[in-house]
Write an enzyme that holds these catalytic residues in place. Structure first.
Site, short mmCIF file in Angstrom:
data_model
loop_
_atom_site.label_atom_id
_atom_site.label_comp_id
_atom_site.label_asym_id
_atom_site.label_seq_id
_atom_site.Cartn_x
_atom_site.Cartn_y
_atom_site.Cartn_z
N GLN A 1 32.96 -45.41 -39.36
CA GLN A 1 32.81 -45.72 -37.90
C GLN A 1 32.83 -45.30 -37.15
O GLN A 1 32.46 -44.76 -36.34
CB GLN A 1 34.72 -46.06 -38.30
N SER B 1 46.56 -44.89 -45.01
CA SER B 1 46.75 -46.40 -45.20
C SER B 1 48.20 -46.97 -44.66
O SER B 1 48.90 -46.97 -44.74
CB SER B 1 45.43 -46.69 -45.79
N LYS C 1 37.92 -40.87 -42.44
CA LYS C 1 38.47 -41.98 -43.52
C LYS C 1 37.92 -43.31 -43.22
O LYS C 1 37.64 -43.52 -44.22
CB LYS C 1 40.42 -42.11 -43.41
N ASP C 2 37.21 -43.03 -41.94
CA ASP C 2 36.14 -44.54 -41.56
C ASP C 2 35.30 -43.89 -41.48
O ASP C 2 34.72 -43.64 -39.76
CB ASP C 2 37.12 -45.08 -40.80
N MET D 1 45.11 -49.04 -34.74
CA MET D 1 45.70 -50.07 -34.32
C MET D 1 47.26 -50.20 -34.95
O MET D 1 48.59 -50.76 -35.16
CB MET D 1 44.81 -50.72 -35.54
N GLY E 1 39.23 -40.56 -37.38
CA GLY E 1 39.39 -39.94 -38.08
C GLY E 1 38.14 -40.63 -40.09
O GLY E 1 37.30 -41.38 -39.48
N ALA F 1 50.94 -49.08 -36.52
CA ALA F 1 51.72 -48.89 -38.07
C ALA F 1 51.36 -47.73 -38.25
O ALA F 1 50.63 -47.05 -39.44
CB ALA F 1 51.24 -50.02 -39.24
N ARG G 1 47.30 -49.63 -44.92
CA ARG G 1 47.40 -50.99 -45.47
C ARG G 1 47.83 -50.80 -46.34
O ARG G 1 48.39 -51.61 -47.76
CB ARG G 1 46.14 -51.20 -45.94
N HIS H 1 47.22 -40.83 -38.80
CA HIS H 1 47.23 -40.74 -37.21
C HIS H 1 47.82 -39.94 -36.75
O HIS H 1 46.76 -38.88 -35.73
CB HIS H 1 48.24 -41.87 -37.26
P1 AMP Z 1 43.11 -47.50 -37.99
O1 AMP Z 1 45.02 -47.95 -37.52
O2 AMP Z 1 43.12 -47.72 -39.24
O3 AMP Z 1 42.38 -48.28 -36.64
O4 AMP Z 1 43.38 -45.94 -37.73
C1 AMP Z 1 43.07 -45.05 -36.50
C2 AMP Z 1 42.37 -44.10 -36.66
O5 AMP Z 1 43.17 -43.18 -37.63
C3 AMP Z 1 40.70 -44.18 -37.05
O6 AMP Z 1 40.26 -43.56 -36.24
C4 AMP Z 1 41.39 -44.13 -38.65
O7 AMP Z 1 39.35 -43.35 -39.18
C5 AMP Z 1 42.11 -42.69 -38.52
N1 AMP Z 1 42.70 -42.81 -39.90
C6 AMP Z 1 43.72 -43.41 -40.31
N2 AMP Z 1 43.95 -43.22 -41.71
C7 AMP Z 1 43.67 -42.05 -41.68
C8 AMP Z 1 43.87 -40.83 -42.87
N3 AMP Z 1 44.52 -41.42 -43.95
N4 AMP Z 1 42.95 -39.77 -42.70
C9 AMP Z 1 42.61 -39.10 -41.26
N5 AMP Z 1 42.40 -40.29 -40.55
C10 AMP Z 1 43.29 -41.58 -40.45
#
Ligand code: AMP
Length: 283
Positions: A155, A187, A151-152, A32, A149, A34, A189, A39
């Site tokens: 998901q 994150s 992290k989720d 998403m 990741g 940022a 966030r 990432h």
């Molecule tokens: P997002 O942009 O938050 O939707 O995350 C995109 C992808 O990056 C998802 O598969 C997340 O699980 C992964 N991701 C986000 N933060 C981390 C992190 N700190 N370590 C590993 N993967 C991450």
């Protein structure tokens, strides 16, 4: 690096890169935006497993609840593209909302297993939004592998279920959680936090998970006491609300009540002000 905005352009660009060698493997990394090093670590995982790397940036409206941060979600497209180019991504797909959900769009994918626990219990409809957008991105891109990741973690498990249930010809790879020096899971966030919150309060989330892990491995059998202690500790450390802190089997996501299982993870979601942080740890 090519930046594409439409699914047609995406397919044409991928087919162009595959034209001379159909055996090249493609990887998709949905994001998403940022972007941070978490990432970018997915890009590294992708490079180890594929030849052509595609990242998508799309803040998916349907996975945000009414009172969630869709409108505030940080947007840094120019910087994101720079980071992706530097890390060796070949194609960035940045569709508009209309490209993904044209007028008349009327499908919603609901996965029945594991979507009403943990985050799903508190974010109604969230995983429907996630599985629907991921199904669309996978269909549009048709990659050999896709990286998500840990992290989720919930998901990741749900996406694996999606791919299995719909016979999708793609391998889903989970990539390790990347943390700041303080231990705080990276994150997008985290940008909502003040310096004090980020440096002094938020890192307690991971420290608490580590303390629980240590207790668990030292033979604590009362999971209830352990989670109650963790909740109290987080509130004393400056968190405003602990939404959940629960222990599950890492493969089946069945709830664990004692330390008998092989792969166990502790999952948590907690708030500092309006900022919701999630984390998990393998025991
Ligand atoms: P997002 O942009 O938050 O939707 O995350 C995109 C992808 O990056 C998802 O598969 C997340 O699980 C992964 N991701 C986000 N933060 C981390 C992190 N700190 N370590 C590993 N993967 C991450």
């Amino acid at each position: 690096m090519k930046i594409v905005k439409t699914k047609l352009d995406l397919r044409r660009t991928i087919e162009g890169l595959l034209a001379n060698d159909k055996k090249l493997k493609t990887a998709l990394i949905p994001t998403m935006g940022a972007l941070h090093n978490g990432h970018l670590s997915l890009v590294e995982t992708a490079k180890k497993n594929a030849d052509i790397i595609i990242a998508s940036i799309f803040v998916n409206p349907t996975q945000f609840g009414k009172n969630e941060d869709f409108k505030e979600y940080p947007k840094q497209e120019k910087n994101d593209c720079k980071l992706l180019e530097e890390s060796g991504v070949d194609i960035v797909y940045i569709p508009d909302v209309e490209e993904i959900y044209p007028e008349g769009f009327s499908t919603n994918i609901t996965i029945a297993r594991n979507t009403d626990i943990l985050c799903g219990r508190y974010r109604k409809g969230h995983f429907d939004g996630v599985t629907t957008i991921v199904a669309k991105l996978l269909n549009q891109c048709q990659p050999d592998i896709a990286i998500f990741g840990k992290k989720d973690y919930q998901q990741l498990i749900i996406i694996k279920q999606l791919v299995a249930d719909f016979d999708m010809n793609v391998e889903i790879i989970g990539s390790p959680i990347i943390r700041e020096d303080s231990g705080l899971a990276m994150s997008s966030r985290n940008e909502y936090l003040s310096k004090n919150e980020r440096d002094n309060i938020a890192p307690e989330l991971y420290k608490t998970l580590q303390a629980m892990k240590e207790n668990f491995n030292n033979g604590t059998s009362n999971v209830c006491d352990l989670t109650e202690w963790a909740k109290e500790h987080l509130i004393k450390s400056g968190f405003d609300k602990v939404q959940y802190i629960e222990i599950y089997d890492a493969v089946t996501l069945k709830k664990v009540s004692s330390n008998g299982s092989n792969f166990i993870r502790i999952f948590t979601a907690a708030y500092i002000g309006n900022t919701r942080l999630i984390d998990n740890i393998l025991i």
